[in-house]
Design a protein around this motif. Sequence first.
Motif, PDB file in Angstrom:
ATOM      1  N   ASP A 271       0.858  -1.182   0.000  1.00 59.82           N
ATOM      2  CA  ASP A 271       0.000   0.000   0.000  1.00 59.82           C
ATOM      3  C   ASP A 271       0.896   1.234   0.000  1.00 59.82           C
ATOM      4  OD1 ASP A 271      -1.695   2.108   0.491  1.00 59.82           O
ATOM      5  OD2 ASP A 271      -2.638   1.226   2.273  1.00 59.82           O
ATOM      6  N   THR A 273       0.398   4.295   0.112  1.00 62.57           N
ATOM      7  CA  THR A 273       0.077   5.385   1.033  1.00 62.57           C
ATOM      8  C   THR A 273       0.706   5.161   2.403  1.00 62.57           C
ATOM      9  OG1 THR A 273      -1.987   4.391   1.846  1.00 62.57           O
ATOM     10  CG2 THR A 273      -2.118   5.752  -0.155  1.00 62.57           C
ATOM     11  N   PRO A 298       2.577   4.003  -6.041  1.00 57.51           N
ATOM     12  CA  PRO A 298       1.531   5.027  -6.014  1.00 57.51           C
ATOM     13  C   PRO A 298       1.106   5.393  -4.596  1.00 57.51           C
ATOM     14  CG  PRO A 298       1.045   3.375  -7.683  1.00 57.51           C
ATOM     15  CD  PRO A 298       2.215   2.854  -6.903  1.00 57.51           C
ATOM     16  N   GLY A 299       1.107   6.703  -4.328  1.00 57.56           N
ATOM     17  CA  GLY A 299       0.713   7.187  -3.013  1.00 57.56           C
ATOM     18  C   GLY A 299       1.846   7.347  -2.040  1.00 57.56           C
ATOM     19  N   GLU A 301       5.419   8.655  -0.301  1.00 56.80           N
ATOM     20  CA  GLU A 301       5.992   9.975  -0.079  1.00 56.80           C
ATOM     21  C   GLU A 301       7.515   9.885  -0.032  1.00 56.80           C
ATOM     22  OE1 GLU A 301       4.258  12.247   3.122  1.00 56.80           O
ATOM     23  OE2 GLU A 301       2.313  11.273   2.860  1.00 56.80           O
TER      24      GLU A 301
END
Length: 338
Positions: A271, A273, A298-299, A301
């Motif tokens: 995940d 994120t 994806p997501g 940082e």
Amino acid sequence: MIARTLVAAALALVPLTAQAQDTALPTNTAADWSVATSEHRIAVEGGKVWVRVNGVIGQGQAPVIIIHGGPGGTHVNFGNLLSLADQRPVILYDQLDSGMSDRPENPANWRTERFVAELEAIRKALGVDRWHVIGHSWGSALALEYAAAYPQHTVSAVLSGTFISAPHWITGTNLLIRDLPDDVAATIRACEGPTPPAPEVCEPATAAFYAAYNGRPDRPAPSPAAIAYRKRYGGKGFNATVYNAMWGPTEFRASGSLGTYDATHLLARVDGTRILFVVGQYDEARIDDVQDFVALTPGAELAVVPGGSHAFIAERAEVAEAIYRDWMNRKDASETGK
């Protein structure tokens, strides 16, 4: 990839689980390098690993475990992150064959999957449901592998000083060599060749690489507490045998078992994120390479520590702590729906 005893005599070992032993220690102040809330020797495949906890599992926010680099490194460079224990339990440990842990030096133990299973054994022994995993350098690979294998137990994973692919790492370090002064770069290339010069020629050039990308000259001197901690908890220290067998003689050449290691495919399985990449401005884990990893997640940082090299956790301790603290607080809040 290198991220380069108390009052125990008066304390008795008591069972923690069938696979671990616990030494109860006085509660400490969060920033104290020397005193743990508890220490443990936890059974894993191949032996027992030494683990320390600041804080009480089950109290405060989700625990965090710090995964050191190497392979063959130790936890001792991360004592300043014990300041995070004002909000959550902080777990430090030495991987099997390094530091305070057992040192069987059996090559059969030097497998990525065993090191990941080691993390899961620690989680079970300590009774942790979900935790944050912060891996630095080689520890980043273990953090990513763990997050992919055990998403149900991972609040977030931090890939710090990111190593997750040997081909990317070798390409990156060789590009960094190109940016050194011409004479230094030429010497390193010669030292990595089939007929290298004498060590007295090669060692200063290698030291110049480290000064640029892994321990910059303006780094602060170790505090007295850090020096005392290293003496007390360094154990048998860094294990060069493991490093050479799994990686190789230098950061520029992977001749060991990790020479073809590449976990970039796992970035699509986690995940995004809940994934944070962190690198120093002058890190040997090149920002350009890590940005490619971010794009594959994806997501996710990315945080860059200004002025920091691969050793940014020690060089820019307050900045590193703030990044980790903010990230974990945000992930905790999203998990609880706050």
